[in-house]
Design a protein around this motif. Structure first.
Motif, mmCIF file in Angstrom:
data_model
loop_
_atom_site.group_PDB
_atom_site.id
_atom_site.type_symbol
_atom_site.label_atom_id
_atom_site.label_comp_id
_atom_site.label_asym_id
_atom_site.label_seq_id
_atom_site.Cartn_x
_atom_site.Cartn_y
_atom_site.Cartn_z
ATOM 1 N N VAL A 15 31.810 -6.614 52.142
ATOM 2 C CA VAL A 15 31.661 -7.952 53.425
ATOM 3 C C VAL A 15 31.680 -7.355 54.507
ATOM 4 O O VAL A 15 31.193 -7.718 55.964
ATOM 5 N N VAL A 16 33.486 -7.682 54.805
ATOM 6 C CA VAL A 16 33.950 -7.219 56.261
ATOM 7 C C VAL A 16 33.723 -6.031 56.812
ATOM 8 O O VAL A 16 33.518 -5.842 57.857
ATOM 9 N N ALA A 19 30.016 -6.374 58.401
ATOM 10 C CA ALA A 19 29.904 -7.126 58.763
ATOM 11 C C ALA A 19 30.488 -6.584 60.537
ATOM 12 O O ALA A 19 31.446 -6.339 60.987
ATOM 13 N N GLY A 21 32.067 -6.034 64.121
ATOM 14 C CA GLY A 21 33.286 -6.042 64.760
ATOM 15 C C GLY A 21 33.801 -5.413 65.627
ATOM 16 O O GLY A 21 32.855 -4.317 65.996
ATOM 17 N N LYS A 136 40.626 -10.231 62.292
ATOM 18 C CA LYS A 136 39.479 -10.255 61.545
ATOM 19 C C LYS A 136 40.496 -9.759 60.048
ATOM 20 O O LYS A 136 40.617 -9.880 58.961
#
Length: 218
Positions: A15-16, A19, A21, A136
């Protein structure tokens, strides 16, 4: 380490990774310059990711909980760095646009474009700094990773293993983005299109810098 812990962390990592960023836009910024610069930037990011994993294994999360100002400081420096990269690139793109209009399809235009190319060392350094200053990633490794490490296990070894899983997934994803950027540059040969791609990627990088800075104070 139990397979359930590995799979659980891999799901969170996926998921990270997917995403969008700061690291995503920085990678595109360098990959649009030259594909190998994108690869170098991605490798630099992986070095910092393993550094975050090592810090998690050494118990730095507890230190940040005690002194939250440290995490805020990292976010502020990281946001300022992204803003610096984005605005600097936008200025260069504007200069190239003027050079292109004045000397379209001439040797002067080609020389001006060549001067904006990044070295592999510059790309790797930018990637490493971006990931090292990415709040993050700090949140992922220092707050979300420890629960996936079983009690009584080797903290550092387990953290590095989980970090390697994240780095492998992240590097694979960034290589896909690099390939897409390379194909885009092959499709759009026009200098004007190249300048606009530069502006979009640089603008996104600057915006992400502002978002990180605002997050640091809120």
């Amino acid at each position: 380490m139990p397979s359930s812990s590995l799979l659980g962390f891999a799901g969170v990592a996926l998921v990270v990774v997917l995403a969008p960023g700061p690291d995503t836009f920085l990678l595109l910024r360098y990959a649009l310059n030259r594909p190998r610069n994108g690869v170098a930037a991605a490798l630099g990011m992986m070095v910092s990711i393993m550094g975050w994993a090592a810090l998690a294994g050494l118990g730095v999360a507890a230190l940040l909980q005690t002194y939250p100002a440290i995490h805020q400081g990292i976010a502020i420096v990281g946001g300022a760095y992204l803003l610096y990269l984005g605005l600097g690139s936008l200025i260069k793109a504007r200069f190239l646009a003027g050079a292109s209009a004045a000397t379209a399809r001439t040797t002067t235009r080609k020389v001006a474009a060549a001067e904006t190319e990044f070295t592999l060392v510059q790309s790797a350094r930018a990637g490493a700094l971006s990931a090292a200053l990415n709040p993050k990633l700090g949140l992922l490794f220092l707050a979300l990773m420890p629960p996936f490490i079983p009690a009584g296990s080797n903290m550092l070894g387990s953290a590095l293993l989980l970090g390697a899983i994240f780095a492998t997934m992240g590097f694979a994803y960034l290589m896909v983005l690099t390939a897409i950027a390379a194909r885009a540059m092959a499709w759009f040969k026009s200098p004007t299109v190249g300048i606009w791609l530069e502006r979009v990627s640089s603008g996104a990088l600057a915006i992400m810098g502002v978002v990180v800075l605002l997050g640091a104070f809120t």
